[in-house]
Design a protein around this motif. Structure first.
Motif, PDB file in Angstrom:
ATOM      1  N   LEU A  82     -64.980  98.136  62.347  1.00 35.83           N
ATOM      2  CA  LEU A  82     -63.901  98.223  63.335  1.00 35.83           C
ATOM      3  C   LEU A  82     -64.474  98.100  64.742  1.00 35.83           C
ATOM      4  O   LEU A  82     -63.863  97.470  65.621  1.00 35.83           O
ATOM      5  CB  LEU A  82     -63.147  99.540  63.167  1.00 35.83           C
ATOM      6  CG  LEU A  82     -62.341  99.709  61.872  1.00 35.83           C
ATOM      7  CD1 LEU A  82     -61.769 101.123  61.784  1.00 35.83           C
ATOM      8  CD2 LEU A  82     -61.211  98.677  61.799  1.00 35.83           C
ATOM      9  N   TRP A  83     -65.650  98.681  64.963  1.00 35.73           N
ATOM     10  CA  TRP A  83     -66.270  98.636  66.294  1.00 35.73           C
ATOM     11  C   TRP A  83     -66.606  97.198  66.680  1.00 35.73           C
ATOM     12  O   TRP A  83     -66.417  96.796  67.824  1.00 35.73           O
ATOM     13  CB  TRP A  83     -67.535  99.491  66.303  1.00 35.73           C
ATOM     14  CG  TRP A  83     -67.924  99.957  67.686  1.00 35.73           C
ATOM     15  CD1 TRP A  83     -68.445  99.210  68.682  1.00 35.73           C
ATOM     16  CD2 TRP A  83     -67.792 101.296  68.208  1.00 35.73           C
ATOM     17  NE1 TRP A  83     -68.664  99.982  69.805  1.00 35.73           N
ATOM     18  CE2 TRP A  83     -68.271 101.273  69.544  1.00 35.73           C
ATOM     19  CE3 TRP A  83     -67.348 102.496  67.682  1.00 35.73           C
ATOM     20  CZ2 TRP A  83     -68.310 102.398  70.339  1.00 35.73           C
ATOM     21  CZ3 TRP A  83     -67.392 103.637  68.479  1.00 35.73           C
ATOM     22  CH2 TRP A  83     -67.852 103.581  69.797  1.00 35.73           C
ATOM     23  N   LEU A  84     -67.096  96.426  65.737  1.00 33.21           N
ATOM     24  CA  LEU A  84     -67.414  95.026  66.021  1.00 33.21           C
ATOM     25  C   LEU A  84     -66.164  94.218  66.358  1.00 33.21           C
ATOM     26  O   LEU A  84     -66.245  93.206  67.052  1.00 33.21           O
ATOM     27  CB  LEU A  84     -68.118  94.397  64.810  1.00 33.21           C
ATOM     28  CG  LEU A  84     -69.603  94.756  64.661  1.00 33.21           C
ATOM     29  CD1 LEU A  84     -70.070  94.478  63.243  1.00 33.21           C
ATOM     30  CD2 LEU A  84     -70.453  93.979  65.671  1.00 33.21           C
ATOM     31  N   GLU A  85     -65.019  94.659  65.908  1.00 29.36           N
ATOM     32  CA  GLU A  85     -63.765  93.940  66.158  1.00 29.36           C
ATOM     33  C   GLU A  85     -63.041  94.471  67.392  1.00 29.36           C
ATOM     34  O   GLU A  85     -62.372  93.701  68.085  1.00 29.36           O
ATOM     35  CB  GLU A  85     -62.849  94.050  64.932  1.00 29.36           C
ATOM     36  CG  GLU A  85     -61.445  93.495  65.093  1.00 29.36           C
ATOM     37  CD  GLU A  85     -61.398  91.996  65.378  1.00 29.36           C
ATOM     38  OE1 GLU A  85     -60.316  91.510  65.775  1.00 29.36           O
ATOM     39  OE2 GLU A  85     -62.428  91.297  65.215  1.00 29.36           O
ATOM     40  N   ALA A  86     -63.177  95.789  67.692  1.00 26.08           N
ATOM     41  CA  ALA A  86     -62.352  96.359  68.766  1.00 26.08           C
ATOM     42  C   ALA A  86     -63.138  97.206  69.760  1.00 26.08           C
ATOM     43  O   ALA A  86     -62.545  97.719  70.721  1.00 26.08           O
ATOM     44  CB  ALA A  86     -61.228  97.198  68.156  1.00 26.08           C
ATOM     45  N   GLY A  87     -64.438  97.407  69.563  1.00 23.65           N
ATOM     46  CA  GLY A  87     -65.216  98.220  70.490  1.00 23.65           C
ATOM     47  C   GLY A  87     -64.989  99.698  70.321  1.00 23.65           C
ATOM     48  O   GLY A  87     -65.416 100.502  71.158  1.00 23.65           O
TER      49      GLY A  87
ATOM     50  N   GLN B 220     -54.185 100.016  61.917  1.00 25.33           N
ATOM     51  CA  GLN B 220     -53.955 100.219  63.348  1.00 25.33           C
ATOM     52  C   GLN B 220     -52.864  99.266  63.839  1.00 25.33           C
ATOM     53  O   GLN B 220     -52.826  98.096  63.454  1.00 25.33           O
ATOM     54  CB  GLN B 220     -55.243  99.954  64.139  1.00 25.33           C
ATOM     55  CG  GLN B 220     -56.435 100.782  63.683  1.00 25.33           C
ATOM     56  CD  GLN B 220     -56.237 102.262  63.907  1.00 25.33           C
ATOM     57  OE1 GLN B 220     -55.706 102.684  64.954  1.00 25.33           O
ATOM     58  NE2 GLN B 220     -56.633 103.069  62.925  1.00 25.33           N
ATOM     59  N   SER B 221     -52.016  99.772  64.700  1.00 20.93           N
ATOM     60  CA  SER B 221     -50.914  98.959  65.225  1.00 20.93           C
ATOM     61  C   SER B 221     -51.296  98.221  66.515  1.00 20.93           C
ATOM     62  O   SER B 221     -50.556  97.353  66.967  1.00 20.93           O
ATOM     63  CB  SER B 221     -49.692  99.846  65.500  1.00 20.93           C
ATOM     64  OG  SER B 221     -50.019 100.842  66.470  1.00 20.93           O
ATOM     65  N   THR B 222     -52.464  98.532  67.083  1.00 26.23           N
ATOM     66  CA  THR B 222     -52.842  97.915  68.359  1.00 26.23           C
ATOM     67  C   THR B 222     -53.064  96.412  68.221  1.00 26.23           C
ATOM     68  O   THR B 222     -53.469  95.923  67.158  1.00 26.23           O
ATOM     69  CB  THR B 222     -54.119  98.563  68.908  1.00 26.23           C
ATOM     70  OG1 THR B 222     -54.439  97.967  70.165  1.00 26.23           O
ATOM     71  CG2 THR B 222     -55.294  98.347  67.957  1.00 26.23           C
ATOM     72  N   THR B 223     -52.809  95.697  69.272  1.00 27.26           N
ATOM     73  CA  THR B 223     -53.128  94.266  69.325  1.00 27.26           C
ATOM     74  C   THR B 223     -54.375  94.021  70.168  1.00 27.26           C
ATOM     75  O   THR B 223     -54.771  92.873  70.358  1.00 27.26           O
ATOM     76  CB  THR B 223     -51.953  93.469  69.923  1.00 27.26           C
ATOM     77  OG1 THR B 223     -51.701  93.945  71.254  1.00 27.26           O
ATOM     78  CG2 THR B 223     -50.711  93.622  69.063  1.00 27.26           C
ATOM     79  N   MET B 224     -54.989  95.088  70.652  1.00 33.29           N
ATOM     80  CA  MET B 224     -56.170  94.964  71.490  1.00 33.29           C
ATOM     81  C   MET B 224     -57.418  94.924  70.599  1.00 33.29           C
ATOM     82  O   MET B 224     -58.171  95.896  70.460  1.00 33.29           O
ATOM     83  CB  MET B 224     -56.241  96.121  72.490  1.00 33.29           C
ATOM     84  CG  MET B 224     -55.113  96.091  73.510  1.00 33.29           C
ATOM     85  SD  MET B 224     -55.099  94.543  74.462  1.00 33.29           S
ATOM     86  CE  MET B 224     -56.627  94.727  75.370  1.00 33.29           C
ATOM     87  N   HIS B 225     -57.616  93.786  69.978  1.00 34.15           N
ATOM     88  CA  HIS B 225     -58.828  93.564  69.187  1.00 34.15           C
ATOM     89  C   HIS B 225     -59.158  92.087  69.258  1.00 34.15           C
ATOM     90  O   HIS B 225     -58.339  91.250  69.660  1.00 34.15           O
ATOM     91  CB  HIS B 225     -58.677  94.062  67.750  1.00 34.15           C
ATOM     92  CG  HIS B 225     -57.550  93.441  66.980  1.00 34.15           C
ATOM     93  ND1 HIS B 225     -57.744  92.453  66.055  1.00 34.15           N
ATOM     94  CD2 HIS B 225     -56.203  93.672  67.018  1.00 34.15           C
ATOM     95  CE1 HIS B 225     -56.573  92.097  65.526  1.00 34.15           C
ATOM     96  NE2 HIS B 225     -55.626  92.829  66.099  1.00 34.15           N
ATOM     97  N   LEU B 226     -60.379  91.749  68.875  1.00 33.84           N
ATOM     98  CA  LEU B 226     -60.951  90.441  69.197  1.00 33.84           C
ATOM     99  C   LEU B 226     -60.124  89.263  68.709  1.00 33.84           C
ATOM    100  O   LEU B 226     -59.820  88.352  69.494  1.00 33.84           O
ATOM    101  CB  LEU B 226     -62.374  90.353  68.631  1.00 33.84           C
ATOM    102  CG  LEU B 226     -63.090  89.011  68.846  1.00 33.84           C
ATOM    103  CD1 LEU B 226     -63.226  88.699  70.321  1.00 33.84           C
ATOM    104  CD2 LEU B 226     -64.459  89.026  68.154  1.00 33.84           C
ATOM    105  N   VAL B 227     -59.788  89.213  67.414  1.00 38.34           N
ATOM    106  CA  VAL B 227     -59.176  87.975  66.918  1.00 38.34           C
ATOM    107  C   VAL B 227     -57.784  87.749  67.511  1.00 38.34           C
ATOM    108  O   VAL B 227     -57.326  86.602  67.601  1.00 38.34           O
ATOM    109  CB  VAL B 227     -59.137  87.939  65.378  1.00 38.34           C
ATOM    110  CG1 VAL B 227     -60.550  87.959  64.809  1.00 38.34           C
ATOM    111  CG2 VAL B 227     -58.288  89.051  64.792  1.00 38.34           C
TER     112      VAL B 227
ATOM    113  N   GLY C 138     -63.083  98.188  74.475  1.00 43.02           N
ATOM    114  CA  GLY C 138     -63.782  99.431  74.187  1.00 43.02           C
ATOM    115  C   GLY C 138     -65.164  99.481  74.781  1.00 43.02           C
ATOM    116  O   GLY C 138     -65.380  99.222  75.975  1.00 43.02           O
ATOM    117  N   GLY C 139     -66.154  99.780  73.928  1.00 39.23           N
ATOM    118  CA  GLY C 139     -67.528  99.927  74.388  1.00 39.23           C
ATOM    119  C   GLY C 139     -68.139  98.661  74.929  1.00 39.23           C
ATOM    120  O   GLY C 139     -69.165  98.716  75.623  1.00 39.23           O
ATOM    121  N   ALA C 140     -67.535  97.493  74.655  1.00 39.66           N
ATOM    122  CA  ALA C 140     -68.073  96.233  75.172  1.00 39.66           C
ATOM    123  C   ALA C 140     -68.057  96.192  76.692  1.00 39.66           C
ATOM    124  O   ALA C 140     -68.848  95.469  77.311  1.00 39.66           O
ATOM    125  CB  ALA C 140     -67.282  95.057  74.605  1.00 39.66           C
ATOM    126  N   ALA C 141     -67.169  96.975  77.295  1.00 43.30           N
ATOM    127  CA  ALA C 141     -67.040  96.948  78.755  1.00 43.30           C
ATOM    128  C   ALA C 141     -68.286  97.489  79.437  1.00 43.30           C
ATOM    129  O   ALA C 141     -68.573  97.143  80.591  1.00 43.30           O
ATOM    130  CB  ALA C 141     -65.813  97.752  79.163  1.00 43.30           C
TER     131      ALA C 141
END
Length: 591
Positions: free
Chosen positions: A369-374, A390-397, A575-578
């Motif tokens: 999950l971290w690799l996809e959403a931080g 998860q219902s969020t749309t804030m992820h990589l793909v 997420g953590g990518a920032a």
């Protein structure tokens, strides 16, 4: 019957002829015994017994086969032949002859039921073997005449067809050669005395034989020194790529080759072509020559130059992320079971020696999950999609989709006919982060067309590469054996050795591609300061990667996510990518 005197007393005395008739009738009835015949005079019927079973038959296609049975028992005895358990119409005699056979009849089973009034008996099965029509040998390629120099050998070859097995007997000047019983024959080292010898071969089978045309042997006493008919050409490659040099030469065989780099012989470079290891900038300007030799002499080629460029590479535009499982980097680099990783991948790419999973994040699913959403969304277990979605749309793909950038996840062991929301065979949902996002699965729908179109069986990757139809972002998950989770380091190394070269040889990779190979987590626990928890591996392969390079910069999965976002220029940083360092130091040019 009344006694005769009773008939008389009752007044039934008729004409004398009547009395005589009655007397004769009485005698006849008395002599036959009437109803008082003895039971010992009756005969009991005997049930049939087979004394000679039908025998199996072997015929050639087109012939008939006859099966026969011999049986005893009280007549009349009847017969009913059967083929493969089914009665054959009209086959009611002690023998049965088949129609003309075909190859389809081979292996058929024939039995016969023998019956009479006392019972029946079924024979053993007789097998019908139908062989193909025998075809005598014919020679389709005659042996060719040969010219060699004295001291060399000559090889004659014939090609023939016909019913197998075919046998061969080579002859020299009409006399059989001992042990020369194959389709090819190689002479001993020739001498001038062998010049003009004639070689034939007799090809035989059970249907006949045929003798080849004669092939003449010409033995030349003059050795021809090698000459180079095509010089090796100069090559230009990008750092990290390999270069191949080739020479073409003529002269008396056998020819030998020795390649040289800047005048020094290269070990084991003894063929007509030579391919360098992965090049670096230091190889730029190297000169390659080859010495071609035979018994008559040698010749050295002109020099071919190697030009290695380090700039002007196409920008990165295709990403392959391959996920392995549950090993610290030290386990891999110290293992003799990982020759492809240690001897090949590290030599042609760059790698980080201080790459970690996010601190304390275990087990598998939170890291995927971290690799996809931080972020791991607070998940610290390998939840199923129904429990951890998860219902969020804030992820990589989804960022990629919104930017019209294509993506696919290639998962080993899935069928591709549904959205894979459950474990099957070596596929585990915990290693597929995409099925945990509602906007990918249409809220956990196994029939989600979007999910099915983007989460595909790994077997499709090779075809997509060959057709140059791979997506821009490709997430690749081996099964539980091949990713080293349930399997060994050797299993994972073998899988990489099989499949990574397919990517390396693709147009998608050569024209701006990059392969990231990493592990999901270290082997340690989640306690802060656990020294066994990593580092884990991160290898980068790309025409734009620094070849044979390593660094000690501290990275984690947020670094990979940030790097991918920078390659595709999507935002915001998730997420953590920032706040993490990207992997750009492993590249010669980025992004």
């Amino acid at each position: 019957m009344k006694p005769l005197n009773a008939w008389v007393r009752s007044g039934h005395v008729g004409a004398p002829g009547t009395l005589l008739t009655l007397l004769l009738l009485g005698l006849t009835l008395s002599g036959c015994g009437g109803s008082d015949a003895s039971p010992s005079a009756q005969v009991n019927p005997v049930a049939p017994a087979i004394t000679t079973q039908p025998a199996s038959q072997m015929v050639t296609a087109g012939q008939t086969a006859t099966f026969t049975v011999t049986a005893t028992g009280t007549a009349p005895v009847s017969y009913q032949w059967q083929m493969n358990g089914t009665a054959i119409g009209g086959a009611t005699a002690a023998s049965y002859t088949t129609p003309a056979t075909t190859a389809a009849d081979n292996g058929d089973q024939f039995t016969v039921v023998v019956s009479n009034a006392a019972g029946s008996m079924t024979s053993n099965a007789a097998v019908l073997t139908v062989t193909s029509v025998l075809v005598a040998p014919t020679i389709t390629t005659q042996p060719a005449s040969q010219t060699v120099s004295a001291g060399q050998t000559a090889t004659f070859t014939v090609t023939a067809t016909g019913t197998a097995p075919l046998s061969y007997q080579w002859q020299k000047n009409g006399t059989a050669i001992g042990g020369a019983t194959a389709a090819s024959y190689t002479t001993p080292a020739t001498t001038a005395a062998d010049n003009g010898d004639q070689f034939t071969v007799v090809v035989s089978n059970t249907a006949g034989s045929v003798t080849s045309n004669a092939a003449a042997l010409t033995v030349s006493s003059v050795l021809v020194a090698p000459t180079i008919t095509r010089q090796p050409a100069s090559q230009t490659v990008t750092a990290g790529q390999r270069a191949t040099f080739t020479v073409t030469a003529a002269g008396t065989a056998p020819l030998s080759y020795q390649w040289q780099k800047n005048g020094t012989a290269i070990g084991a470079a003894t063929a007509a072509s030579y391919t360098t290891p992965a090049t670096t900038a230091a190889d730029n300007g190297d000169q390659f020559t080859v010495v071609v030799s035979n018994a008559a002499g040698s010749v050295t080629s002109t020099a071919a130059s190697l030009t290695v460029t380090t700039t002007g590479n196409p920008p990165l535009k295709t990403v392959f992320l391959i996920m392995m499982e549950n090993h610290n980097w030290s386990d891999i680099t110290s293992s003799s079971s990982a020759p492809y990783i240690n001897n090949t991948l590290l030599a042609i790419g760059a790698h980080a020696t201080q790459y970690f999973n996010p601190p304390g994040i275990h087990p598998s699913l939170p890291n995927y999950l971290w690799l996809e959403a931080g972020t791991n969304f607070g998940i610290l277990a390998d939840d199923s999609p129904s429990a951890g979605h998860q219902s969020t749309t804030m992820h990589l793909v989804t960022l990629l989709k919104n930017a019209n950038i294509t993506w696919k996840a290639y998962q080993e062991d899935i069928a591709g006919t549904s959205c894979p929301l459950s474990n099957v065979s070596g596929y585990a949902t915990k290693h597929n982060p995409f099925v945990y996002f509602d906007d990918v699965t249409n809220s956990l729908s196994s029939t989600s067309a979007y999910c099915i179109a983007h989460v595909r069986p790994f077997t499709e990757l090779a075809t997509d590469l060959a057709n140059n139809t791979v997506a821009s972002y490709n997430f690749i998950t081996p099964n539980l054996t091949n990713d080293m989770h349930d399997g060994t380091i050797a299993d994972g190394d073998t899988w990489l050795a099989t499949h990574v070269p397919v990517i390396l040889n693709s147009a998608a990779y050569k024209q701006g591609g990059v392969i990231f190979i990493t592990w999901d987590e270290g082997e340690g626990g989640s306690a802060p300061g656990d020294t066994k928890d990593g580092p884990i591996g991160m290898m980068v392969l790309s025409p734009n990667a620094k070849v044979g390079y390593q660094n000690t910069i501290h990275y984690d999965h947020s670094s990979t996510l940030r790097t991918v976002e920078e390659i595709f220029k999507v935002s915001p940083m998730l997420g953590g990518a920032a706040n993490q360092t990207d992997l750009s130091d492993l590249f010669t040019s980025f992004p």
